[in-house]
Design a protein around this motif. Structure first.
Motif, PDB file in Angstrom:
ATOM      1  N   ASN A   1       0.853  -1.183   0.000  1.00 14.25           N
ATOM      2  CA  ASN A   1       0.000   0.000   0.000  1.00 14.25           C
ATOM      3  C   ASN A   1       0.888   1.232   0.000  1.00 14.25           C
ATOM      4  OD1 ASN A   1      -1.782   2.178   1.655  1.00 14.25           O
ATOM      5  ND2 ASN A   1      -3.126   0.764   0.551  1.00 14.25           N
ATOM      6  N   SER A   2       0.396   2.328  -0.562  1.00 15.56           N
ATOM      7  CA  SER A   2       1.215   3.531  -0.729  1.00 15.56           C
ATOM      8  C   SER A   2       1.146   4.485   0.457  1.00 15.56           C
ATOM      9  CB  SER A   2       0.798   4.283  -2.001  1.00 15.56           C
ATOM     10  OG  SER A   2       1.044   3.488  -3.139  1.00 15.56           O
ATOM     11  N   ALA A   3       0.282   4.204   1.449  1.00 14.34           N
ATOM     12  CA  ALA A   3       0.196   5.047   2.645  1.00 14.34           C
ATOM     13  C   ALA A   3       1.005   4.397   3.760  1.00 14.34           C
ATOM     14  CB  ALA A   3      -1.252   5.232   3.065  1.00 14.34           C
ATOM     15  N   ILE A   4       2.091   5.061   4.179  1.00 12.84           N
ATOM     16  CA  ILE A   4       3.058   4.483   5.123  1.00 12.84           C
ATOM     17  C   ILE A   4       2.860   5.132   6.488  1.00 12.84           C
ATOM     18  CG2 ILE A   4       5.462   3.909   5.520  1.00 12.84           C
ATOM     19  CD1 ILE A   4       4.377   2.846   2.882  1.00 12.84           C
ATOM     20  N   ASN A   5       2.218   4.415   7.416  1.00  6.02           N
ATOM     21  CA  ASN A   5       1.953   4.962   8.742  1.00  6.02           C
ATOM     22  C   ASN A   5       3.158   4.899   9.673  1.00  6.02           C
ATOM     23  OD1 ASN A   5      -0.847   5.448   8.234  1.00  6.02           O
ATOM     24  ND2 ASN A   5      -1.244   3.261   8.510  1.00  6.02           N
ATOM     25  N   ALA A   6       4.006   3.884   9.511  1.00  2.00           N
ATOM     26  CA  ALA A   6       5.114   3.674  10.433  1.00  2.00           C
ATOM     27  C   ALA A   6       6.295   3.054   9.701  1.00  2.00           C
ATOM     28  CB  ALA A   6       4.689   2.772  11.593  1.00  2.00           C
ATOM     29  N   ILE A   7       7.510   3.458  10.109  1.00  2.00           N
ATOM     30  CA  ILE A   7       8.743   2.893   9.573  1.00  2.00           C
ATOM     31  C   ILE A   7       9.627   2.536  10.762  1.00  2.00           C
ATOM     32  CG2 ILE A   7      10.757   3.256   8.101  1.00  2.00           C
ATOM     33  CD1 ILE A   7       9.166   5.484   6.703  1.00  2.00           C
TER      34      ILE A   7
ATOM     35  N   TRP B   1      10.862  -2.232   8.447  1.00  2.00           N
ATOM     36  CA  TRP B   1       9.452  -2.589   8.466  1.00  2.00           C
ATOM     37  C   TRP B   1       8.618  -1.366   8.115  1.00  2.00           C
ATOM     38  CZ3 TRP B   1       7.928  -7.636   9.646  1.00  2.00           C
ATOM     39  CH2 TRP B   1       8.934  -8.485  10.168  1.00  2.00           C
ATOM     40  N   PHE B   2       7.656  -1.550   7.201  1.00  2.00           N
ATOM     41  CA  PHE B   2       6.730  -0.494   6.819  1.00  2.00           C
ATOM     42  C   PHE B   2       5.325  -0.905   7.259  1.00  2.00           C
ATOM     43  CE2 PHE B   2       9.764  -0.415   3.025  1.00  2.00           C
ATOM     44  CZ  PHE B   2      10.611   0.504   3.616  1.00  2.00           C
TER      45      PHE B   2
ATOM     46  N   ASN C   1      -5.010  -5.686   8.868  1.00  2.00           N
ATOM     47  CA  ASN C   1      -4.185  -5.197   7.758  1.00  2.00           C
ATOM     48  C   ASN C   1      -3.763  -3.740   7.916  1.00  2.00           C
ATOM     49  OD1 ASN C   1      -6.962  -4.524   7.361  1.00  2.00           O
ATOM     50  ND2 ASN C   1      -6.469  -3.876   5.284  1.00  2.00           N
ATOM     51  N   ILE C   2      -4.389  -2.991   8.824  1.00  2.00           N
ATOM     52  CA  ILE C   2      -4.015  -1.583   9.037  1.00  2.00           C
ATOM     53  C   ILE C   2      -2.990  -1.523  10.161  1.00  2.00           C
ATOM     54  CG2 ILE C   2      -4.811   0.729   9.613  1.00  2.00           C
ATOM     55  CD1 ILE C   2      -7.548  -0.032   8.539  1.00  2.00           C
ATOM     56  N   VAL C   3      -1.756  -1.151   9.842  1.00  2.00           N
ATOM     57  CA  VAL C   3      -0.657  -1.118  10.814  1.00  2.00           C
ATOM     58  C   VAL C   3      -0.358   0.333  11.172  1.00  2.00           C
ATOM     59  CG1 VAL C   3       1.748  -1.708  11.252  1.00  2.00           C
ATOM     60  CG2 VAL C   3       0.298  -3.256   9.920  1.00  2.00           C
ATOM     61  N   ARG C   4      -0.398   0.646  12.483  1.00  2.00           N
ATOM     62  CA  ARG C   4      -0.251   2.030  12.922  1.00  2.00           C
ATOM     63  C   ARG C   4       1.096   2.332  13.576  1.00  2.00           C
ATOM     64  NH1 ARG C   4      -4.455   4.519  11.736  1.00  2.00           N
ATOM     65  NH2 ARG C   4      -6.563   3.665  11.759  1.00  2.00           N
ATOM     66  N   ASN C   5       1.696   1.342  14.231  1.00  2.00           N
ATOM     67  CA  ASN C   5       2.948   1.611  14.939  1.00  2.00           C
ATOM     68  C   ASN C   5       3.728   0.314  15.083  1.00  2.00           C
ATOM     69  OD1 ASN C   5       4.924   3.028  16.259  1.00  2.00           O
ATOM     70  ND2 ASN C   5       3.768   3.370  18.135  1.00  2.00           N
TER      71      ASN C   5
ATOM     72  N   GLY D   1       7.813   8.284   4.943  1.00  2.00           N
ATOM     73  CA  GLY D   1       6.601   7.605   4.496  1.00  2.00           C
ATOM     74  C   GLY D   1       5.520   8.608   4.153  1.00  2.00           C
ATOM     75  N   THR D   2       4.913   8.453   3.003  1.00  2.00           N
ATOM     76  CA  THR D   2       3.916   9.410   2.531  1.00  2.00           C
ATOM     77  C   THR D   2       2.522   8.781   2.522  1.00  2.00           C
ATOM     78  OG1 THR D   2       4.090   8.809   0.193  1.00  2.00           O
ATOM     79  CG2 THR D   2       5.686  10.405   1.038  1.00  2.00           C
ATOM     80  N   ASP D   3       1.537   9.637   2.325  1.00  2.00           N
ATOM     81  CA  ASP D   3       0.159   9.187   2.204  1.00  2.00           C
ATOM     82  C   ASP D   3      -0.195   9.091   0.720  1.00  2.00           C
ATOM     83  OD1 ASP D   3      -2.457   8.531   2.543  1.00  2.00           O
ATOM     84  OD2 ASP D   3      -3.100  10.478   3.314  1.00  2.00           O
TER      85      ASP D   3
END
Length: 466
Positions: free
Chosen positions: A34-40, A49-50, A80-84, A319-321
């Motif tokens: 997915n192209s929206a990267i909440n955490a690296i 890890w993205f 599937n939604i990873v926040r941190n 990481g971008t949205d």
């Protein structure tokens, strides 16, 4: 782990604007889920890890592996939604998702889920929060249920009680931080300081909780709390909490990410309009510097910045949205020569067959006929180990180091030696090893030690040997 690049590193952005920092762009066309990267996060094994809006991605420098929930696969991630992503002192990697928290099992490449059946918990964007507590273990705050901390002995989470705060108050904790044995809680606009389960200080710092996000961070030996209120940043010095916060007006656009660099010397700020700022401390005051010249592609596209992570290798991951992740090289990496023994900085032979760098900066150099050279980070002239010191052959073709600190040395025609970490003795396989198979091989061209500690050898005549 971070070896070859997925794509070419450019000096110019996709918009044609010059970029002084070379960068690599990793997007869905490279396999990103997915192209929206909440955490690296970069773990202790050097995997990157993205956490995205649709899957957890593990990057090893050349390829991506994607983890998504699957009802038919035992040990899959819970959502599937990873926040941190957080790593505790035990090396456990914790993945915070929209529904529950997961501990990554390295040996089985799977996940164990906790808090994934939250009945009555509102389905909010941030209904679960995690941080490292004063014990450097994971603490979890579930909206409406309170605080829990991980117990490694029972592999479970236990409720946290704090003298001075009733159980109802702990259900509405908005944020957590920890520093030097002290735990800090944000609750109902109030900052609460806790040590050994007792409240020792509390102060109302906000009339309400109308701040977009909070961030606890250490810098220059002090601990701070940053609160973002749209375009402004309020920074509290927690060692002098009675003093008013320093207020920085960062941008006319809302702030969307806050993170500290790996050296705890600067803050990185991202906005919803693609701006990136660097905040440093000068004579006790925080100063904001706009970094638009280094990131013209974000500014022109006005792409929302969701996450920024800086590594000790002077790499900046952004990481971008909607446009994936970018890796920038923020400092040039010049080459310099390590010459023959007659020079100040020297090795025993100018023909080098193998190079290995340890985590502490020690460099192991295998030469042709000059043996193994060891250069620590604080010395200039190499320590040489050759046949006089017991090396089987003076030509070293390959080098690796195992998790016990033993250095494995592949030689030309004489098999493999081991420099034992505890005794600094040189041992030779199979002569000095017991219960070994009857293997004899000459040239060892490559050595690989996998994540399970298994030794793999690339040999002449035997092929790959495990």
């Amino acid at each position: 782990m971070l070896g070859l690049l997925l794509t070419v590193i450019f000096s110019f952005s996709a918009t044609g604007e010059p970029s002084p920092w070379p960068y690599q762009h990793i997007s869905k066309k490279d396999g990103l889920s997915n192209s929206a990267i909440n955490a690296i996060y970069i773990d202790r094994k050097q995997y990157v890890w993205f956490g995205t809006w649709d899957g957890l991605n593990r990057y090893d420098g050349t390829s991506l592996k994607i983890y998504k929930p699957d009802l038919f696969i035992k040990g899959s991630i819970s959502n599937n939604i990873v926040r941190n992503i957080v790593e505790d002192r035990l090396g456990n990697l914790w993945i915070l998702t929209h529904k529950g928290i997961n501990r990554y099992e390295r040996n089985s490449d799977s996940f164990k889920s906790y808090f994934n059946n939250l009945e009555g918990v509102p389905f909010l964007e941030y209904n679960i929060k995690v941080c490292l507590g004063s014990d450097s273990l994971i603490w979890v705050n579930v909206i409406g249920q309170g605080l829990s901390r991980y117990n490694a002995t029972t592999d479970s989470f236990v409720k946290v009680t704090i003298d001075g705060i009733d159980s109802g108050g702990l259900k509405d904790v908005a944020g957590m931080g920890s520093y030097n044995g002290m735990t800090y809680l944000l609750h109902d606009g109030e900052l609460v300081s806790v040590i050994n389960g007792r409240t020792i200080y509390r102060k109302k710092i906000l009339d309400d909780e109308a701040f977009r996000q909070h961030y606890f961070f250490a810098m220059n030996g002090k601990y701070f709390l940053a609160l973002s209120n749209n375009s402004q940043l309020l920074i509290y010095d927690l060692s002098n909490i009675e003093a008013p916060p320093q207020t920085l007006t960062i941008s006319r656009f809302p702030l969307s990410s806050i993170s500290v660099d790996r050296k705890n010397e600067a803050l990185w700020i991202g906005t919803e309009a693609g701006q990136i700022y660097k905040i440093t401390s000068l004579d006790g005051e925080f100063v904001s510097t706009e970094m638009a010249a280094y990131f013209p592609l974000f500014l022109k596209s006005q792409r929302k910045i969701l996450s920024i992570t800086e590594t000790e290798q002077d790499l900046l991951w952004v990481g971008t949205d909607g446009d994936g992740v970018f890796k920038f090289l923020s400092k040039e990496k010049p080459f310099y020569a390590i010459g023959p023994a007659s020079e100040k900085t020297s090795i025993s032979n100018s023909i080098v067959r193998a190079v290995f760098e340890d985590k502490d900066g020690t460099v192991y150099i295998g030469t042709r006929s000059g043996g193994l050279n060891i250069i620590s980070a604080d010395q200039q002239r190499a320590k040489v180990i050759s046949t006089d010191e017991g090396l089987s052959n003076a030509t070293v073709l390959s080098i690796a180091k195992d998790k016990e600190g033993n250095v494995w040395i592949g030689t030309d025609g004489e098999g493999i030696d081991m420099l034992e970490a505890k005794t600094q003795r040189l041992l030779h396989f199979p002569r000095d090893f017991s219960n070994t198979p009857k293997l004899t091989f000459g040239n060892i061209y490559d050595i690989c030690i996998d994540v399970y500690g298994t030794l793999w050898l690339g040999t002449s005549g035997y092929g790959v040997v495990q």
